[in-house]
Each structure stands twice: as C-alpha cells, then as structure tokens.
Design a protein around this motif. Structure first.
Motif, PDB file in Angstrom:
ATOM      1  N   GLY A  34      62.721 -31.321  78.534  1.00 60.26           N
ATOM      2  CA  GLY A  34      62.862 -30.984  77.122  1.00 60.26           C
ATOM      3  C   GLY A  34      64.142 -30.247  76.787  1.00 60.26           C
ATOM      4  O   GLY A  34      65.194 -30.498  77.389  1.00 60.26           O
ATOM      5  N   GLU A  35      64.063 -29.307  75.842  1.00 59.88           N
ATOM      6  CA  GLU A  35      65.230 -28.622  75.286  1.00 59.88           C
ATOM      7  C   GLU A  35      66.128 -27.943  76.321  1.00 59.88           C
ATOM      8  O   GLU A  35      67.357 -28.092  76.265  1.00 59.88           O
ATOM      9  CB  GLU A  35      64.774 -27.614  74.223  1.00 59.88           C
ATOM     10  CG  GLU A  35      65.915 -26.886  73.500  1.00 59.88           C
ATOM     11  CD  GLU A  35      66.984 -27.808  72.914  1.00 59.88           C
ATOM     12  OE1 GLU A  35      68.184 -27.442  73.015  1.00 59.88           O
ATOM     13  OE2 GLU A  35      66.650 -28.891  72.403  1.00 59.88           O
ATOM     14  N   PRO A  36      65.580 -27.222  77.343  1.00 59.59           N
ATOM     15  CA  PRO A  36      66.474 -26.612  78.338  1.00 59.59           C
ATOM     16  C   PRO A  36      67.318 -27.649  79.083  1.00 59.59           C
ATOM     17  O   PRO A  36      68.499 -27.420  79.359  1.00 59.59           O
ATOM     18  CB  PRO A  36      65.508 -25.893  79.296  1.00 59.59           C
ATOM     19  CG  PRO A  36      64.258 -25.679  78.500  1.00 59.59           C
ATOM     20  CD  PRO A  36      64.170 -26.843  77.579  1.00 59.59           C
ATOM     21  N   ALA A  37      66.711 -28.801  79.391  1.00 57.38           N
ATOM     22  CA  ALA A  37      67.447 -29.873  80.088  1.00 57.38           C
ATOM     23  C   ALA A  37      68.508 -30.487  79.170  1.00 57.38           C
ATOM     24  O   ALA A  37      69.616 -30.809  79.611  1.00 57.38           O
ATOM     25  CB  ALA A  37      66.480 -30.942  80.575  1.00 57.38           C
ATOM     26  N   VAL A  38      68.163 -30.648  77.883  1.00 56.01           N
ATOM     27  CA  VAL A  38      69.118 -31.186  76.903  1.00 56.01           C
ATOM     28  C   VAL A  38      70.313 -30.243  76.773  1.00 56.01           C
ATOM     29  O   VAL A  38      71.465 -30.687  76.706  1.00 56.01           O
ATOM     30  CB  VAL A  38      68.441 -31.409  75.525  1.00 56.01           C
ATOM     31  CG1 VAL A  38      69.475 -31.744  74.449  1.00 56.01           C
ATOM     32  CG2 VAL A  38      67.408 -32.525  75.609  1.00 56.01           C
ATOM     33  N   LYS A  39      70.034 -28.946  76.756  1.00 54.67           N
ATOM     34  CA  LYS A  39      71.105 -27.949  76.648  1.00 54.67           C
ATOM     35  C   LYS A  39      72.088 -28.067  77.824  1.00 54.67           C
ATOM     36  O   LYS A  39      73.301 -28.044  77.649  1.00 54.67           O
ATOM     37  CB  LYS A  39      70.491 -26.545  76.597  1.00 54.67           C
ATOM     38  CG  LYS A  39      71.489 -25.470  76.205  1.00 54.67           C
ATOM     39  CD  LYS A  39      70.830 -24.104  76.134  1.00 54.67           C
ATOM     40  CE  LYS A  39      71.886 -23.038  75.852  1.00 54.67           C
ATOM     41  NZ  LYS A  39      71.325 -21.678  75.917  1.00 54.67           N
ATOM     42  N   LYS A  40      71.551 -28.225  79.036  1.00 56.68           N
ATOM     43  CA  LYS A  40      72.407 -28.374  80.235  1.00 56.68           C
ATOM     44  C   LYS A  40      73.196 -29.686  80.164  1.00 56.68           C
ATOM     45  O   LYS A  40      74.372 -29.745  80.537  1.00 56.68           O
ATOM     46  CB  LYS A  40      71.548 -28.355  81.512  1.00 56.68           C
ATOM     47  CG  LYS A  40      71.003 -26.982  81.841  1.00 56.68           C
ATOM     48  CD  LYS A  40      70.746 -26.805  83.312  1.00 56.68           C
ATOM     49  CE  LYS A  40      72.026 -26.539  84.041  1.00 56.68           C
ATOM     50  NZ  LYS A  40      71.968 -25.673  85.177  1.00 56.68           N
ATOM     51  N   LYS A  99      77.390 -28.475  86.879  1.00 54.34           N
ATOM     52  CA  LYS A  99      77.089 -27.524  85.797  1.00 54.34           C
ATOM     53  C   LYS A  99      76.005 -28.090  84.871  1.00 54.34           C
ATOM     54  O   LYS A  99      75.239 -27.352  84.285  1.00 54.34           O
ATOM     55  CB  LYS A  99      78.349 -27.227  84.984  1.00 54.34           C
ATOM     56  CG  LYS A  99      79.336 -26.299  85.689  1.00 54.34           C
ATOM     57  CD  LYS A  99      80.623 -26.202  84.888  1.00 54.34           C
ATOM     58  CE  LYS A  99      81.764 -25.650  85.726  1.00 54.34           C
ATOM     59  NZ  LYS A  99      83.078 -25.849  85.103  1.00 54.34           N
ATOM     60  N   GLY A 100      75.997 -29.410  84.738  1.00 49.56           N
ATOM     61  CA  GLY A 100      74.972 -30.062  83.909  1.00 49.56           C
ATOM     62  C   GLY A 100      73.638 -30.211  84.614  1.00 49.56           C
ATOM     63  O   GLY A 100      72.654 -30.621  84.001  1.00 49.56           O
ATOM     64  N   GLY A 101      73.615 -29.905  85.911  1.00 51.26           N
ATOM     65  CA  GLY A 101      72.348 -29.944  86.652  1.00 51.26           C
ATOM     66  C   GLY A 101      72.212 -31.100  87.616  1.00 51.26           C
ATOM     67  O   GLY A 101      71.142 -31.323  88.192  1.00 51.26           O
ATOM     68  N   VAL A 102      73.299 -31.868  87.822  1.00 50.41           N
ATOM     69  CA  VAL A 102      73.247 -33.002  88.753  1.00 50.41           C
ATOM     70  C   VAL A 102      74.264 -32.770  89.869  1.00 50.41           C
ATOM     71  O   VAL A 102      75.465 -32.707  89.615  1.00 50.41           O
ATOM     72  CB  VAL A 102      73.552 -34.338  88.025  1.00 50.41           C
ATOM     73  CG1 VAL A 102      73.624 -35.490  89.026  1.00 50.41           C
ATOM     74  CG2 VAL A 102      72.493 -34.637  86.971  1.00 50.41           C
ATOM     75  N   ASP A 103      73.774 -32.660  91.089  1.00 45.37           N
ATOM     76  CA  ASP A 103      74.657 -32.389  92.234  1.00 45.37           C
ATOM     77  C   ASP A 103      74.911 -33.672  93.017  1.00 45.37           C
ATOM     78  O   ASP A 103      74.115 -34.075  93.858  1.00 45.37           O
ATOM     79  CB  ASP A 103      74.022 -31.319  93.138  1.00 45.37           C
ATOM     80  CG  ASP A 103      74.993 -30.823  94.213  1.00 45.37           C
ATOM     81  OD1 ASP A 103      76.101 -31.398  94.306  1.00 45.37           O
ATOM     82  OD2 ASP A 103      74.633 -29.885  94.944  1.00 45.37           O
ATOM     83  N   MET A 104      76.052 -34.295  92.729  1.00 45.89           N
ATOM     84  CA  MET A 104      76.387 -35.562  93.376  1.00 45.89           C
ATOM     85  C   MET A 104      76.879 -35.375  94.810  1.00 45.89           C
ATOM     86  O   MET A 104      77.122 -36.352  95.516  1.00 45.89           O
ATOM     87  CB  MET A 104      77.447 -36.319  92.565  1.00 45.89           C
ATOM     88  CG  MET A 104      76.961 -36.879  91.240  1.00 45.89           C
ATOM     89  SD  MET A 104      75.466 -37.891  91.320  1.00 45.89           S
ATOM     90  CE  MET A 104      75.980 -39.205  92.398  1.00 45.89           C
ATOM     91  N   ALA A 105      77.010 -34.123  95.236  1.00 42.75           N
ATOM     92  CA  ALA A 105      77.379 -33.869  96.637  1.00 42.75           C
ATOM     93  C   ALA A 105      76.162 -33.985  97.549  1.00 42.75           C
ATOM     94  O   ALA A 105      76.281 -33.931  98.772  1.00 42.75           O
ATOM     95  CB  ALA A 105      78.003 -32.485  96.772  1.00 42.75           C
ATOM     96  N   THR A 106      74.983 -34.164  96.956  1.00 40.58           N
ATOM     97  CA  THR A 106      73.740 -34.344  97.725  1.00 40.58           C
ATOM     98  C   THR A 106      73.206 -35.755  97.487  1.00 40.58           C
ATOM     99  O   THR A 106      73.553 -36.403  96.486  1.00 40.58           O
ATOM    100  CB  THR A 106      72.655 -33.337  97.285  1.00 40.58           C
ATOM    101  OG1 THR A 106      72.197 -33.707  95.968  1.00 40.58           O
ATOM    102  CG2 THR A 106      73.203 -31.919  97.249  1.00 40.58           C
TER     103      THR A 106
END
Length: 599
Positions: free
Chosen positions: A546-552, A571-578
């Motif tokens: 929801g809203e917290p994820a949209v904010k990120k 920073k947006g919450g997706v770590d492509m190094a993993t």
C-alpha cells in the motif's frame, strides 16, 4: 461491397487526440529565434578550454552548458516530434535535419570537457569544489567522470582509438547490411494456401500461426537461409567480440564484462547472479512451461517452432480510447491519487498523440525534455494490447515528470538500467488487474498466457542470450577462437539446457545466434531481465504494501540519475545486487503457470 477504411490525414484527427507541441514553440519563427540564440553559446563554451582547473571557470562551463543544452533539447524535441506527426512534411524534415547536424557540432565544441577533467589531479578538483560552494551540486557528476581515470589513456592514445572507431564498429555495420539488405528468403505457403514472401518482419507472424505446417516451414526456411551464410556471420560476430575485448584490455579493465558494467557501477556479481538464479530454476519453471504448452496445444512432440503459437486466442474487443484510459486508471489505482492525478493531467493537457494518421511515424514512444511536459506518441488501434502500450509509455513519461520536477537538470535523466522499470511496473499492475477482474474464463487465460510469455521472452530468453555472451567473450579472452560450428554448438547446448527434456531442439535453431542484433551491443541484453525483475518487485510491493510501498517507489521515480542505478533501485526498496528480485519474478511465473495448468 464494404468500403475500405482509409487512414485519416493529420487535419482530419480531432485536436483533443493530438499532443500540444505548440507548448514548446508556438510556431517555426519562435523555433528559429532560439536556434539563432543557441549558436551564440559555442564560442563562449570553447573559450573555456584549458581553464577548468579554476573552480569559477568550471562552474561557468557547467552553467553555460546547461543553458545551451536546455535550449538544444527544446529545439530537438520540437523538430523531431513535428517531423514524426507527418514524415512526408518536408518543412519539418528540414528542421529535424538542421538540429541533428547542429547537435554534432555542439557536442564537438564541448568535447574538451571530459578529457580536461580527467587530466587534472583529483585533489585539485576537490579543493576547487570546496572553494566554490556552487560546485557542490556537481560533485557526483565530477566523481563519475573521475572514476574513469584509471581506464583513460594518454591524449595521443585516446585520439588514436577515436580515429579507428569506425573500423571497430564495422562488424555491427556488416551484420546489419548482411541481415537486412543482402539476405533474401524463399517463399512459403501461408495459411490460405497461397505463396507468400518470407521476411524477418513476416516471420514473427508466421511463427505464431495456428497452422503448424506454416510455422514449421517458415522456421526451416528462415534458419536454413541463415545457415548458408554461417561462416560470414561467425567471422562478423567473432570480430565484434574481439574488438570489444581489445578495447577492454587496452583500457586495463579486468575483462570485457567489467568494461561494460563498471561505468554504471554495476557489480559483475549482478550479471553472474542473473544467470545462476535462472539456471537454478529452469527445471521447475521453464521446463514445466514447455510441458504445459505441449499439453495445451495437444502435441505428441513439441518443437522449437511451437514456442510462439498462442495457447489461447486473442480477445477481439473494440476498446475506444476513452475506455482504454479508464482501464489503465483502474489498473494503476494501487499507485494512489497523486499518480492518477498526474496521469489524468497528462491526458487532458495534451501529452499524447493518440491515433495513426497518414505519414505518421509508426510504433510508440515517450519523449520530452527538462523544460517541456512529457510527450507520448501512440498509434492507437482499439485493442487490449494498445491499453498495455498506453500504460507502458505513460510509465516512462510519469517517471520523467517526477525526475524533472525533483532533480536539477544535470541529474534529471535516468540510465538504461532503470529506464524500463517504471514502464514495466505499470504493465505488471495492469495485467494483474486484468487477470483478477476478468470473469470470462477464456479472456482470463489469455491474460495469464500473455504475462507468462512476457516473462519467458524478457527474462528466460534474454538470460539465455546473456549466458551466450558470457561464454563467447570468455572463450575469446582466453585465446580460443570461435568458428561457426562452435557458435552453433554453444547455442544448441543452451537451448537443450533452457527448454528441457520435452523440447525437441531442432538443428535449425542452432543458427539463431546469427540473427540477434543485440550481440553487437556487448552485455546489453541482461538489462531486460533485471529491468523486468525490478518492475515485478515494485508492483508486488505496491500491491501488498500500500501507501508506504508507493512512497518508496516514488523515491525511485524522483531520483533521475542522481546516483548509480543499483543504489537508486535500492533506495526504492529493490536490491538488484541480490537474487531476490529475479527469484520473485520466477515465483510470479510459477503462480501464473499454476493458473494456466489447472489439470
């Protein structure tokens, strides 16, 4: 007799369906005024050559370059978009040619900048940044340039490399001429029993034919023709890889992969993780997909030419553009009111050029610049796929909108690694909405199959391409030359591994490597897979969080090019190094497969 529907002229299209390009320049006279103004910047910029060790002069360069570049961008988009409205309009073709020519001239006037920065001691630049506070804004940009210092050659060596750039690009040019101009394919019999011309473009339709003989014959004719030129294609691709390996060695990179990834600060482990993660999931995912497709198509044997035929027919709904906008907004609802308000304003304020007209450029794109609103070119044709194109291009445009509103000019553009993420996130949200709300079972299966095919072609197929690149580059780096037979064997073995025991890997497919233009842009294709994986992660987080994820997610949209792509996504919450984003995408694929395979 039914009247043939004619394509409208530009004048016959309702104004509300045209983009408002006059917001950039009201007319050609205004464009000409700015074009003349732009020319005044060239001498002002050139005179700063050799003076950049002085912080005040460095700041002056940045300010002049930005002012000129912003005018140049406006001139460029106006000329190009007016030209794309009607490619037969010679007035706008001329404007386009003029600004294209001047773009090269302008770049050459500022070409001294990067070499001069690289020639200066790093400590001196840091000192000037401290002495001139306004230079703080450019700290990341300067750091990014200086990162290339260990890989930059002497002035003479750089000039030498630049002078042979045409020669180094020759293999790609030869490939394009051979595959697009010189090869001709035999005729085949189409679904109506008539003789039909086979071309690369028509092949994509034939290979989806419900008539198995048609797709088999097209498959055999295409790849047997390529096989006639296999030694030439092998030499061309080998030369291209050797050129790339040569440049990586000359510049003192560890290997060619580092040469490609390091400038964007992407760890080599990201590339290796992508291949390893997909390899670990082939049996449970792609092999099973082949098995399910074989069953749904009721085949005793499944061959490579059966891969693209749809298991469910396309819905034939006629969707007016206004309804498409509503469907798009329903699909994008999880992104919240602010995002939908921007989407709405884009529709109302004239971001979009909606319908085909005589002479209009084909396809679709998102364009615009720092001082204009985003613009979207469509050729809307009333089908469900056009709704998907609308959300895709608006994804790009709203990404650009947020970046330009939030970032200073120098950091407003985002890299290729991030470019397809926002557009594909929108597509993921839309298809999720269509699957979950569709009551007609056949249409629901169609949407499920559409998303499965997108993941198969964007993730699994592109990772197979990426693995082929890794194998071939490492082979040449280790001094092992590659013949046509070597390329064919590597390709054959990869197809066997990726598609599993149920797939008959026809010998004709061994030549497929020879028709992939992306292999002449080294280590490029893996970004399709990473882009889709990041988008799938964002859409899943938005739907669950929801809203917290949209904010990120909006933090990602607002970041532009203010940091390296891996860090921006993180920073947006997706770590492509993993491996997690790719594992989650494969999990989505498996769940969709469960929905398709109900028996």
């Amino acid at each position: 007799m039914e009247e043939i529907k004619k394509t409208k002229t530009r004048d016959e299209i309702d104004e509300k369906y045209k983009w408002r390009i006059e917001k950039v320049y009201k007319d050609i006279e205004a464009w000409e005024t700015d074009f003349n103004r732009l020319k005044e910047f060239q001498p002002k910029i050139s005179v700063l050559s050799g003076k950049l060790s002085d912080g005040k002069k460095l700041l002056e360069f940045y300010k002049l370059d930005e002012e000129a570049s912003r005018i140049l961008e406006k001139l460029f988009i106006y000329a190009h978009q007016r030209s794309d409205e009607d490619t037969t309009n010679t007035t706008f073709q001329t404007l386009k040619s003029r600004i294209d020519a001047y773009l090269s001239e302008f770049k050459s006037a500022a070409a001294f900048f990067v070499p001069e920065i690289l020639s200066l001691p790093e400590e001196d630049i840091k000192k000037e940044v401290e002495n001139v506070p306004e230079l703080k804004l450019y700290e990341f940009a300067l750091k990014d340039i200086l990162k290339a210092k260990p890989y930059t050659l002497s002035k003479r060596e750089e000039e030498l490399l630049a002078s042979v750039s045409d020669c180094l690009e020759a293999p790609g040019n030869i490939f394009n001429m051979l595959s697009n101009a010189d090869i001709s394919f035999p005729k085949i019999i189409d679904e109506d029993g008539k003789e039909a011309e086979l071309t690369e473009v028509k092949y994509s339709n034939f290979i989806k034919s419900k008539n198995r003989e048609v797709r088999k014959n097209a498959f055999n004719a295409l790849f047997n023709t390529y096989s006639n030129y296999k030694n030439t294609f092998a030499q061309t691709l080998s030369a291209s890889i050797k050129n790339f390996v040569f440049q990586s060695k000359v510049r003192h990179y560890k290997n060619s992969m580092e040469y490609s990834l390091k400038p964007n600060d992407i760890p080599l482990s990201v590339y290796d993780n992508v291949i390893e993660t997909v390899n670990n999931n082939l049996k449970a995912s792609l092999h099973r997909y082949v098995d399910v497709k074989k069953k749904l198509l009721k085949l005793d044997e499944i061959h490579m030419y059966d891969l693209y035929v749809p298991v469910v027919d396309t819905p034939k709904d006629h969707i007016e553009f206004e309804r498409a906008v509503q469907i798009a907004k329903e699909g994008l609802k999880p992104l919240g009111k602010e995002y939908l308000d921007i989407f709405d304003s884009g529709i109302k304020d004239g971001w979009i050029d909606v319908f085909e007209n005589k002479g209009k450029r084909g396809g679709a794109y998102s364009f615009g610049c720092y001082d204009s609103m985003p613009y979207v070119l469509l050729n809307y044709n009333y089908e469900i796929n056009d709704v998907s194109t609308l959300v895709h291009e608006m994804g790009h445009s709203i990404h650009s909108y947020y970046s330009r509103k939030t970032q200073p000019f120098i950091y407003a553009s985002y890299t290729l690694f991030c470019a397809e993420v926002a557009s594909t996130t929108n597509e993921c949200l839309l298809i999720n909405h269509l699957i979950n709300t569709e009551e007609d079972e056949n249409k629901k299966l169609y949407f499920i199959n559409q998303q499965l095919e997108q993941i198969r072609t964007t993730v699994f197929r592109q990772v197979m391409f990426a693995e082929f690149e890794k194998i071939t580059h490492e082979s040449i780096e280790n001094g092992k030359p590659l013949s046509a037979e070597d390329f064919c064997k590597i390709w054959h073995d990869l197809n066997v591994k990726y598609f599993g025991p149920d797939m008959i890997v026809d010998k004709e497919i061994d030549m497929e490597w020879s028709r992939i233009p992306h292999f002449y842009s080294d280590f490029y294709v893996y970004q399709y897979a990473t882009g889709y994986a990041a988008a799938n992660s964002f859409s899943s987080m938005i739907l669950k969080g929801g809203e917290p994820a949209v904010k990120k997610y909006k933090e990602f949209l607002k970041s532009g090019g203010s940091d390296y792509p891996i860090d921006i996504l993180k920073k947006g919450g997706v770590d492509m190094a993993t491996p997690k984003p790719l594992e989650d995408t494969i999990d989505t694929f498996n769940k969709l497969l469960d929905m398709l395979d109900k028996d």
